[in-house]
Design an enzyme around this catalytic site. Sequence first.
Site, PDB file in Angstrom:
ATOM      1  N   GLY A  86       0.827  -1.213   0.000  1.00  0.00           N
ATOM      2  CA  GLY A  86       0.000   0.000   0.000  1.00  0.00           C
ATOM      3  C   GLY A  86       0.859   1.259   0.000  1.00  0.00           C
ATOM      4  O   GLY A  86       0.499   2.264  -0.612  1.00  0.00           O
ATOM      5  N   GLN A 138       1.384  28.806  -4.916  1.00  0.00           N
ATOM      6  CA  GLN A 138       2.170  30.042  -4.823  1.00  0.00           C
ATOM      7  C   GLN A 138       2.410  30.647  -6.215  1.00  0.00           C
ATOM      8  O   GLN A 138       2.278  31.853  -6.419  1.00  0.00           O
ATOM      9  CB  GLN A 138       3.512  29.726  -4.134  1.00  0.00           C
ATOM     10  CG  GLN A 138       4.347  30.940  -3.811  1.00  0.00           C
ATOM     11  CD  GLN A 138       3.710  31.794  -2.709  1.00  0.00           C
ATOM     12  OE1 GLN A 138       2.857  31.326  -1.957  1.00  0.00           O
ATOM     13  NE2 GLN A 138       4.093  33.060  -2.652  1.00  0.00           N
ATOM     14  N   GLU A 165      -1.598   5.278   5.712  1.00  0.00           N
ATOM     15  CA  GLU A 165      -0.772   4.071   5.516  1.00  0.00           C
ATOM     16  C   GLU A 165       0.576   4.220   6.209  1.00  0.00           C
ATOM     17  O   GLU A 165       1.615   3.814   5.692  1.00  0.00           O
ATOM     18  CB  GLU A 165      -0.659   3.730   4.022  1.00  0.00           C
ATOM     19  CG  GLU A 165      -2.039   3.661   3.395  1.00  0.00           C
ATOM     20  CD  GLU A 165      -2.251   2.551   2.405  1.00  0.00           C
ATOM     21  OE1 GLU A 165      -1.315   1.819   2.114  1.00  0.00           O
ATOM     22  OE2 GLU A 165      -3.397   2.407   1.940  1.00  0.00           O
TER      23      GLU A 165
HETATM   24  N1  CAA Z   1       5.381  -7.702   7.074  1.00  0.00           N
HETATM   25  C1  CAA Z   1       5.059  -8.782   7.835  1.00  0.00           C
HETATM   26  N2  CAA Z   1       5.328  -8.846   9.155  1.00  0.00           N
HETATM   27  C2  CAA Z   1       5.954  -7.798   9.709  1.00  0.00           C
HETATM   28  C3  CAA Z   1       6.313  -6.647   8.970  1.00  0.00           C
HETATM   29  C4  CAA Z   1       6.001  -6.630   7.596  1.00  0.00           C
HETATM   30  N3  CAA Z   1       6.307  -5.583   6.840  1.00  0.00           N
HETATM   31  N4  CAA Z   1       6.912  -5.763   9.792  1.00  0.00           N
HETATM   32  C5  CAA Z   1       6.933  -6.336  11.007  1.00  0.00           C
HETATM   33  N5  CAA Z   1       6.344  -7.551  10.955  1.00  0.00           N
HETATM   34  C6  CAA Z   1       6.171  -8.495  12.053  1.00  0.00           C
HETATM   35  C7  CAA Z   1       7.428  -8.603  12.910  1.00  0.00           C
HETATM   36  O1  CAA Z   1       8.297  -9.581  12.409  1.00  0.00           O
HETATM   37  C8  CAA Z   1       6.872  -8.975  14.273  1.00  0.00           C
HETATM   38  O2  CAA Z   1       6.586 -10.350  14.335  1.00  0.00           O
HETATM   39  P1  CAA Z   1       7.440 -11.374  15.298  1.00  0.00           P
HETATM   40  O3  CAA Z   1       7.296 -10.849  16.692  1.00  0.00           O
HETATM   41  O4  CAA Z   1       6.793 -12.698  15.089  1.00  0.00           O
HETATM   42  O5  CAA Z   1       8.848 -11.297  14.797  1.00  0.00           O
HETATM   43  C9  CAA Z   1       5.522  -8.268  14.280  1.00  0.00           C
HETATM   44  O6  CAA Z   1       5.151  -7.994  12.937  1.00  0.00           O
HETATM   45  C10 CAA Z   1       5.542  -6.979  15.079  1.00  0.00           C
HETATM   46  O7  CAA Z   1       6.535  -6.149  14.524  1.00  0.00           O
HETATM   47  P2  CAA Z   1       7.110  -4.906  15.340  1.00  0.00           P
HETATM   48  O8  CAA Z   1       7.616  -5.362  16.673  1.00  0.00           O
HETATM   49  O9  CAA Z   1       8.054  -4.203  14.450  1.00  0.00           O
HETATM   50  O10 CAA Z   1       5.778  -4.061  15.596  1.00  0.00           O
HETATM   51  P3  CAA Z   1       5.550  -2.662  16.294  1.00  0.00           P
HETATM   52  O11 CAA Z   1       4.398  -2.781  17.197  1.00  0.00           O
HETATM   53  O12 CAA Z   1       6.835  -2.133  16.829  1.00  0.00           O
HETATM   54  O13 CAA Z   1       5.026  -1.751  15.087  1.00  0.00           O
HETATM   55  C11 CAA Z   1       5.176  -0.262  13.220  1.00  0.00           C
HETATM   56  C12 CAA Z   1       5.748  -1.497  13.961  1.00  0.00           C
HETATM   57  C13 CAA Z   1       6.042  -0.162  11.987  1.00  0.00           C
HETATM   58  C14 CAA Z   1       5.269   1.009  14.006  1.00  0.00           C
HETATM   59  C15 CAA Z   1       3.693  -0.551  12.809  1.00  0.00           C
HETATM   60  O14 CAA Z   1       2.849  -0.547  13.948  1.00  0.00           O
HETATM   61  C16 CAA Z   1       3.180   0.434  11.813  1.00  0.00           C
HETATM   62  O15 CAA Z   1       3.475   0.326  10.622  1.00  0.00           O
HETATM   63  N6  CAA Z   1       2.340   1.435  12.273  1.00  0.00           N
HETATM   64  C17 CAA Z   1       1.653   2.306  11.390  1.00  0.00           C
HETATM   65  C18 CAA Z   1       0.255   1.800  11.158  1.00  0.00           C
HETATM   66  C19 CAA Z   1      -0.282   2.208   9.820  1.00  0.00           C
HETATM   67  O16 CAA Z   1       0.435   2.270   8.837  1.00  0.00           O
HETATM   68  N7  CAA Z   1      -1.577   2.437   9.761  1.00  0.00           N
HETATM   69  C20 CAA Z   1      -2.177   2.749   8.526  1.00  0.00           C
HETATM   70  C21 CAA Z   1      -3.644   2.554   8.634  1.00  0.00           C
HETATM   71  S1  CAA Z   1      -4.330   1.968   7.166  1.00  0.00           S
HETATM   72  C22 CAA Z   1      -4.533   3.256   6.154  1.00  0.00           C
HETATM   73  O17 CAA Z   1      -4.135   4.354   6.374  1.00  0.00           O
HETATM   74  C23 CAA Z   1      -5.185   2.865   4.890  1.00  0.00           C
HETATM   75  C24 CAA Z   1      -6.110   3.862   4.359  1.00  0.00           C
HETATM   76  O18 CAA Z   1      -7.225   3.904   4.757  1.00  0.00           O
HETATM   77  C25 CAA Z   1      -5.689   4.729   3.258  1.00  0.00           C
END
Ligand code: CAA
Length: 377
Positions: free
Chosen positions: A237, A331, A358
């Site tokens: 995304g 601008q 996202e």
């Molecule tokens: N793909 C698959 N798995 C993944 C991954 C990925 N890209 N990145 C991390 N993981 C896994 C990790 O391996 C971990 O698993 P294990 O414990 O088994 O190893 C698990 O996910 C948790 O990972 P983190 O510890 O890194 O997680 P975190 O809690 O620290 O969060 C973060 C990481 C990057 C901050 C994440 O929470 C994030 O991206 N936050 C932003 C949320 C977001 O983008 N929201 C958008 C809403 S949707 C939207 O906007 C759409 C719309 O309507 C237009």
Amino acid sequence: MLSELQLELSSQIQRFCADKIEPFMEEDDKNEHFRMDLFKEIGALGLAGVTLPEEYGGAALSYQDLCIVLSELAKSSVSYAVTVSVSTMTQSILNEFGNEEQKKKFLPALTSGEEIGAFALSESHSGSDAAALKTTAKKVEGGYLLNGTKMWITSGGIAKTYIVMARTGVEGHKGISAFIVRDGIEGFSFGKKETKMGWKVSPTRELVFENCFVPEENLLKEEGFGFKIALSALDKGRITIGSIAVGLAQRALDEAVKYSLERKQFKQPIFEFQGLQFMMADMATDIECSRLLVEEAARNYDEGRKNQKIACMAKLKSTDTAMKVTTDAVQILGGVGYTSEYPTERFMRDAKVLQIVEGTNQIQKVVIGRCLKNEYS
Ligand code: CAA
């Protein structure tokens, strides 16, 4: 360089936008009016499920091709581009994590554009910290009972199929599961529709679940897998949001250059003033950098290489560029650029949330930082 197919896609979409989207855009933006019939026409052109396999009705094209499609749509309407982008993300989740039965049941209506798909992760207290979500899915006989409220859901109310992340287990990401939820089932209703600065044509809405029964067969993959499903979908995304930003910025630059070549002050076209030329040179350079990054991120994905860092870089650079370029376009147009006589003010309003959705651009930097740490440790 664009392939023959991509050139053909671009010119087809340009014609479609000129005939079908541009004539309504200003009025629909004012009235916050989404046209389902227009979305269905986008589907009829084969653009609602660009990357999905043909056996489920998709066009089986690449993410590089999808980026061209979204960039072109975004030149006329970020709202329709984002509807296609989020619906495609929903389909990619179903295709990647769904079983055969789920794919056959839910994908064809989405790939054809008869229906729209949406992605429901965020809640009022869990935006960036997505793993803190509180919506629960309690196991009952034959399925799950969902309770909670999802917020800021793109296409809320117009979508029919929602991928909803809810808690089936412990706190943190390991307790999250992903469900396919259809509009119209008992216990599922729509809350407040947001009044937004931009993306006026694309509705953003709350989803409310009150003892909403979702059958077991609508669980994706297995319990506890929901957070990984959500994050891996966001990897894709973020590339497509980047491509929307590139299209929007390019259109803003087009408007600025055209206007400045025509508008005369001090007896010459304002384009001739070096101060403005330098601004436009910077705009064009930033757009080109963004385009190349988005292309590279999409190519990485298409060729099966790990792409999380580059996807975040593409989203970060291109959406910051879209914000800057659309602001500079206003601008350059001056007084008229700030009015609805020209579309530049809409472009500027539509750019802002690209830096937020996202994953905010600060979250992109968090992920890039983590990738760097892994690479260097
Ligand atoms: N793909 C698959 N798995 C993944 C991954 C990925 N890209 N990145 C991390 N993981 C896994 C990790 O391996 C971990 O698993 P294990 O414990 O088994 O190893 C698990 O996910 C948790 O990972 P983190 O510890 O890194 O997680 P975190 O809690 O620290 O969060 C973060 C990481 C990057 C901050 C994440 O929470 C994030 O991206 N936050 C932003 C949320 C977001 O983008 N929201 C958008 C809403 S949707 C939207 O906007 C759409 C719309 O309507 C237009």
